[in-house]
Motif scaffolding. Structure first.
Motif, mmCIF file in Angstrom:
data_model
loop_
_atom_site.group_PDB
_atom_site.id
_atom_site.type_symbol
_atom_site.label_atom_id
_atom_site.label_comp_id
_atom_site.label_asym_id
_atom_site.label_seq_id
_atom_site.Cartn_x
_atom_site.Cartn_y
_atom_site.Cartn_z
ATOM 1 N N ASP A 1 28.436 66.952 82.030
ATOM 2 C CA ASP A 1 29.424 67.346 81.431
ATOM 3 C C ASP A 1 30.618 66.542 81.303
ATOM 4 O OD1 ASP A 1 27.894 69.593 80.265
ATOM 5 O OD2 ASP A 1 28.331 70.778 81.905
ATOM 6 N N THR A 2 30.860 66.127 82.422
ATOM 7 C CA THR A 2 32.259 65.208 82.937
ATOM 8 C C THR A 2 31.651 63.919 83.236
ATOM 9 O OG1 THR A 2 32.369 65.743 85.082
ATOM 10 C CG2 THR A 2 33.400 67.220 83.575
ATOM 11 N N VAL A 3 32.667 62.759 83.105
ATOM 12 C CA VAL A 3 32.512 61.499 83.696
ATOM 13 C C VAL A 3 32.558 61.401 85.031
ATOM 14 C CG1 VAL A 3 33.001 59.089 83.531
ATOM 15 C CG2 VAL A 3 33.325 60.532 81.376
ATOM 16 N N VAL B 1 28.316 56.155 80.428
ATOM 17 C CA VAL B 1 29.449 56.692 79.135
ATOM 18 C C VAL B 1 29.505 55.714 77.983
ATOM 19 C CG1 VAL B 1 31.895 57.627 78.839
ATOM 20 C CG2 VAL B 1 31.029 57.527 81.210
ATOM 21 N N THR B 2 29.270 56.445 76.716
ATOM 22 C CA THR B 2 29.472 55.748 75.472
ATOM 23 C C THR B 2 30.688 56.276 74.995
ATOM 24 O OG1 THR B 2 26.926 56.175 75.146
ATOM 25 C CG2 THR B 2 28.417 55.574 73.320
ATOM 26 N N HIS C 1 36.922 63.311 82.637
ATOM 27 C CA HIS C 1 36.829 63.391 81.037
ATOM 28 C C HIS C 1 35.517 64.117 80.690
ATOM 29 C CE1 HIS C 1 41.172 62.603 80.253
ATOM 30 N NE2 HIS C 1 41.044 61.704 81.457
ATOM 31 N N ARG C 2 35.841 64.505 79.405
ATOM 32 C CA ARG C 2 34.514 65.023 78.680
ATOM 33 C C ARG C 2 34.302 64.427 77.332
ATOM 34 N NH1 ARG C 2 32.900 69.918 80.784
ATOM 35 N NH2 ARG C 2 34.119 70.864 82.631
ATOM 36 N N VAL C 3 33.140 64.961 76.717
ATOM 37 C CA VAL C 3 32.734 64.258 75.513
ATOM 38 C C VAL C 3 33.921 64.711 74.498
ATOM 39 C CG1 VAL C 3 31.175 64.461 73.659
ATOM 40 C CG2 VAL C 3 30.344 64.336 75.865
ATOM 41 N N ASN C 4 34.457 63.973 73.557
ATOM 42 C CA ASN C 4 35.192 63.913 72.528
ATOM 43 C C ASN C 4 36.636 63.829 73.104
ATOM 44 O OD1 ASN C 4 33.452 64.631 70.562
ATOM 45 N ND2 ASN C 4 33.069 66.599 70.954
ATOM 46 N N ASP C 5 36.847 63.722 74.520
ATOM 47 C CA ASP C 5 37.960 63.442 75.199
ATOM 48 C C ASP C 5 38.602 62.159 74.539
ATOM 49 O OD1 ASP C 5 38.066 65.695 76.241
ATOM 50 O OD2 ASP C 5 38.209 65.040 78.104
ATOM 51 N N VAL C 6 39.913 62.026 74.232
ATOM 52 C CA VAL C 6 40.528 60.629 73.956
ATOM 53 C C VAL C 6 41.230 60.117 75.212
ATOM 54 C CG1 VAL C 6 42.086 59.500 72.604
ATOM 55 C CG2 VAL C 6 40.760 60.919 71.423
ATOM 56 N N TYR D 1 40.214 55.048 73.869
ATOM 57 C CA TYR D 1 38.667 55.232 73.656
ATOM 58 C C TYR D 1 38.645 56.956 73.722
ATOM 59 C CZ TYR D 1 38.133 50.841 75.854
ATOM 60 O OH TYR D 1 38.115 49.462 76.278
ATOM 61 N N LYS D 2 37.528 57.165 72.791
ATOM 62 C CA LYS D 2 37.142 58.374 72.637
ATOM 63 C C LYS D 2 35.615 58.673 73.202
ATOM 64 C CE LYS D 2 35.789 62.003 69.075
ATOM 65 N NZ LYS D 2 35.807 62.296 67.924
ATOM 66 N N ILE D 3 35.381 59.531 73.978
ATOM 67 C CA ILE D 3 34.036 59.550 74.812
ATOM 68 C C ILE D 3 32.999 60.089 73.799
ATOM 69 C CG2 ILE D 3 32.979 60.740 76.765
ATOM 70 C CD1 ILE D 3 35.622 60.570 78.311
#
Length: 158
Positions: free
Chosen positions: A86-88, A94-95, A135-140, A152-154
């Motif tokens: 869920d988090t980096v 990480v894409t 950070h999480r998915v969709n975080d900038v 970057y957007k995750i």
């Protein structure tokens, strides 16, 4: 006596270091010993460039052996199967979407001993690695780089 710094390594990183260590101890030591033997056979060692070069190479090999052995002694395994998806975190793949160039890129967050930008393996201690951790998915995420702020957007965490 100061504590040695722990070295974060993946299974792959440990395997690669063990293979390099074996190659250095078994192959490279034998090769350099032969070079030194051949250089000695040429006579006067005081002005023998081949001998000096071989001794310098031997010192580099031995220093690398010591460094690898120390890293392996102080290794802390990054188990990618146990990382939070869920988090980096350290060990995450990480894409990201580079928002300026609209390009996707995938990085593997690893310890500094395994970092290799050519293989998209970035250190958790690098500006990008530090900026992504937590950070999480969709975080900038905005990264302060020498060329300026990069956004970057995750897109995905694996």
């Amino acid at each position: 006596m100061p504590m040695d710094k722990k070295v974060a390594l993946t299974y792959e990183g440990i395997r690669d270091l063990e293979e390099e260590l074996t190659m250095l101890k078994v192959t490279r030591r034998k090769d350099i010993a032969q070079k030194i033997k051949e250089a000695r056979a040429q006579g006067d060692l005081s002005e023998n460039a081949e001998y000096d070069a071989a001794k310098d190479e031997q010192a580099r090999i031995e220093a690398r052996i010591v460094a690898i052995e120390k890293m392996l002694r102080n290794a802390v395994l990054i188990d990618q199967d146990d990382t939070d998806k869920d988090t980096v975190n350290l060990g995450s793949k990480v894409t990201l979407l580079d928002m300026e160039f609209d390009e996707e890129i995938t990085y593997h967050i690893v310890g500094s001993a395994e970092a290799n930008p050519e293989k998209n393996r970035i250190s958790n201690e690098s500006p990008l690695g530090m900026g992504l951790i937590g950070h999480r998915v969709n975080d900038v995420v905005e990264i302060d780089a020498p060329i300026g702020i990069i956004k970057y957007k995750i897109l995905a965490i694996a």
